[in-house]
Design a protein around this motif. Structure first.
Motif, mmCIF file in Angstrom:
data_model
loop_
_atom_site.group_PDB
_atom_site.id
_atom_site.type_symbol
_atom_site.label_atom_id
_atom_site.label_comp_id
_atom_site.label_asym_id
_atom_site.label_seq_id
_atom_site.Cartn_x
_atom_site.Cartn_y
_atom_site.Cartn_z
ATOM 1 N N ILE A 42 46.238 27.189 -0.188
ATOM 2 C CA ILE A 42 45.816 27.699 -1.518
ATOM 3 C C ILE A 42 44.697 27.079 -1.906
ATOM 4 C CG2 ILE A 42 46.751 27.910 -4.083
ATOM 5 C CD1 ILE A 42 49.545 27.309 -2.895
ATOM 6 N N ASN A 43 43.747 28.375 -2.365
ATOM 7 C CA ASN A 43 42.486 28.036 -2.928
ATOM 8 C C ASN A 43 42.868 27.425 -4.234
ATOM 9 O OD1 ASN A 43 40.731 28.728 -0.527
ATOM 10 N ND2 ASN A 43 40.647 30.583 -1.272
ATOM 11 N N ARG A 44 41.794 26.569 -4.560
ATOM 12 C CA ARG A 44 41.842 25.951 -5.870
ATOM 13 C C ARG A 44 40.388 25.637 -6.362
ATOM 14 N NH1 ARG A 44 47.427 22.900 -5.705
ATOM 15 N NH2 ARG A 44 47.993 23.681 -3.869
ATOM 16 N N LEU A 45 40.114 25.562 -7.722
ATOM 17 C CA LEU A 45 38.781 24.838 -8.216
ATOM 18 C C LEU A 45 39.010 23.414 -8.454
ATOM 19 C CD1 LEU A 45 37.948 27.759 -10.796
ATOM 20 C CD2 LEU A 45 36.875 27.325 -8.387
ATOM 21 N N GLN A 46 38.209 22.600 -8.234
ATOM 22 C CA GLN A 46 38.135 21.192 -8.455
ATOM 23 C C GLN A 46 36.998 20.720 -8.887
ATOM 24 O OE1 GLN A 46 39.412 18.088 -5.397
ATOM 25 N NE2 GLN A 46 41.278 18.232 -6.776
ATOM 26 N N ARG A 47 36.926 19.636 -9.916
ATOM 27 C CA ARG A 47 35.763 19.045 -10.326
ATOM 28 C C ARG A 47 36.253 17.509 -10.861
ATOM 29 N NH1 ARG A 47 31.456 19.983 -15.006
ATOM 30 N NH2 ARG A 47 30.136 17.983 -14.656
ATOM 31 N N VAL A 48 35.792 16.734 -10.394
ATOM 32 C CA VAL A 48 35.716 15.140 -10.997
ATOM 33 C C VAL A 48 34.921 14.920 -11.937
ATOM 34 C CG1 VAL A 48 35.791 12.779 -10.444
ATOM 35 C CG2 VAL A 48 36.278 14.344 -8.586
ATOM 36 N N PHE A 49 35.002 14.415 -13.182
ATOM 37 C CA PHE A 49 34.391 14.219 -14.360
ATOM 38 C C PHE A 49 34.276 12.659 -14.465
ATOM 39 C CE2 PHE A 49 36.148 18.147 -15.211
ATOM 40 C CZ PHE A 49 35.184 19.061 -15.721
ATOM 41 N N LYS A 50 33.111 12.108 -14.774
ATOM 42 C CA LYS A 50 32.811 10.654 -14.557
ATOM 43 C C LYS A 50 32.659 10.235 -16.147
ATOM 44 C CE LYS A 50 32.585 10.225 -10.231
ATOM 45 N NZ LYS A 50 33.444 9.282 -9.288
ATOM 46 N N PHE A 51 33.236 9.053 -16.341
ATOM 47 C CA PHE A 51 33.368 8.192 -17.510
ATOM 48 C C PHE A 51 32.977 6.825 -17.245
ATOM 49 C CE2 PHE A 51 35.910 12.014 -17.794
ATOM 50 C CZ PHE A 51 35.261 12.737 -18.792
ATOM 51 N N ASN A 52 32.522 6.279 -18.750
ATOM 52 C CA ASN A 52 32.267 4.972 -18.568
ATOM 53 C C ASN A 52 33.586 3.968 -18.373
ATOM 54 O OD1 ASN A 52 29.625 5.112 -18.675
ATOM 55 N ND2 ASN A 52 29.509 5.454 -21.077
ATOM 56 N N ASN A 53 34.721 4.311 -18.795
ATOM 57 C CA ASN A 53 35.733 3.686 -18.776
ATOM 58 C C ASN A 53 37.192 4.204 -18.953
ATOM 59 O OD1 ASN A 53 36.365 4.197 -21.825
ATOM 60 N ND2 ASN A 53 34.565 2.675 -22.095
ATOM 61 N N PHE A 54 38.359 3.610 -19.055
ATOM 62 C CA PHE A 54 39.570 4.414 -19.092
ATOM 63 C C PHE A 54 39.688 5.069 -20.278
ATOM 64 C CE2 PHE A 54 44.002 4.837 -19.599
ATOM 65 C CZ PHE A 54 44.481 5.723 -18.432
ATOM 66 N N ALA A 55 39.268 4.440 -21.344
ATOM 67 C CA ALA A 55 39.491 5.094 -22.805
ATOM 68 C C ALA A 55 38.741 6.503 -22.868
ATOM 69 C CB ALA A 55 39.071 4.505 -23.705
ATOM 70 N N GLU A 56 37.494 6.592 -22.170
ATOM 71 C CA GLU A 56 37.036 7.923 -22.468
ATOM 72 C C GLU A 56 37.683 8.861 -21.581
ATOM 73 O OE1 GLU A 56 32.794 7.166 -21.401
ATOM 74 O OE2 GLU A 56 32.545 5.777 -23.044
ATOM 75 N N ALA A 57 37.918 8.291 -20.277
ATOM 76 C CA ALA A 57 38.739 9.379 -19.438
ATOM 77 C C ALA A 57 39.869 9.762 -19.930
ATOM 78 C CB ALA A 57 39.021 8.583 -18.023
ATOM 79 N N LEU A 58 40.673 9.073 -20.668
ATOM 80 C CA LEU A 58 41.874 9.540 -21.523
ATOM 81 C C LEU A 58 41.642 10.439 -22.230
ATOM 82 C CD1 LEU A 58 45.109 9.264 -21.496
ATOM 83 C CD2 LEU A 58 44.758 7.258 -22.887
ATOM 84 N N THR A 59 40.474 10.120 -23.128
ATOM 85 C CA THR A 59 40.094 10.855 -24.399
ATOM 86 C C THR A 59 39.922 12.435 -23.926
ATOM 87 O OG1 THR A 59 39.308 9.251 -25.770
ATOM 88 C CG2 THR A 59 38.327 11.404 -26.018
ATOM 89 N N PHE A 60 39.115 12.490 -22.717
ATOM 90 C CA PHE A 60 38.839 13.710 -22.087
ATOM 91 C C PHE A 60 40.229 14.388 -21.248
ATOM 92 C CE2 PHE A 60 37.668 16.093 -18.429
ATOM 93 C CZ PHE A 60 36.870 17.145 -18.864
ATOM 94 N N THR A 61 40.990 13.631 -21.155
ATOM 95 C CA THR A 61 42.299 14.138 -20.399
ATOM 96 C C THR A 61 43.014 14.692 -21.522
ATOM 97 O OG1 THR A 61 42.423 12.622 -18.711
ATOM 98 C CG2 THR A 61 44.463 13.578 -19.424
ATOM 99 N N ASN A 62 43.296 14.355 -22.716
ATOM 100 C CA ASN A 62 43.723 14.704 -23.831
ATOM 101 C C ASN A 62 43.256 16.081 -24.372
ATOM 102 O OD1 ASN A 62 45.882 12.897 -23.909
ATOM 103 N ND2 ASN A 62 44.675 11.664 -25.092
ATOM 104 N N LYS A 63 41.696 16.104 -24.252
ATOM 105 C CA LYS A 63 41.080 17.238 -24.898
ATOM 106 C C LYS A 63 41.602 18.508 -23.556
ATOM 107 C CE LYS A 63 37.111 15.180 -26.831
ATOM 108 N NZ LYS A 63 35.778 15.130 -26.762
ATOM 109 N N ALA A 64 41.497 18.149 -22.310
ATOM 110 C CA ALA A 64 41.893 19.056 -21.368
ATOM 111 C C ALA A 64 43.466 19.561 -21.387
ATOM 112 C CB ALA A 64 41.450 18.600 -19.972
#
Length: 111
Positions: A42-64
């Protein structure tokens, strides 16, 4: 062509057409940081977003996640220390639909 970020997802149902190779080329040009991968044939679109720490990654996860709920289209999201991997595809048609490109473009705007 209209910008993907100004477009809206349409209801995708079983039997809806997958994007063609020609459409993929045009649409992918608007989201150059996304990779087209294949998993379980199955074709999919994928991207890895980089952050300074887990808190920033989690904030982005919640926005997504909020974006996905708002649009009724849901990706796979993997949150790890300093990064979030987002994978879009249309489950009902087992591949890529225009909606996936729209959502990838809108996800880019979250960062």
């Amino acid at each position: 062509m209209e910008k993907l970020t100004t477009m809206h997802c349409e209801a995708c149902r079983v039997g809806a057409p997958l994007v063609t190779e020609a459409e993929i080329k045009v649409l992918h040009a608007q989201i150059p940081h996304w990779n087209i991968i294949q998993e379980n044939n199955i074709n999919r679109l994928q991207r890895v977003f980089k952050f300074n720490n887990f808190a920033e990654a989690l904030t982005f996860t919640n926005k997504a996640g909020a974006l996905a709920e708002e649009n009724g289209h849901h990706p796979d999201i993997l949150t790890a220390y300093g990064q979030v991997t987002i994978t879009w595809w249309s489950h009902k048609i087992k591949g890529l639909h225009k909606n996936d490109f729209i959502m990838a473009a809108k996800t880019d705007e979250l960062q």
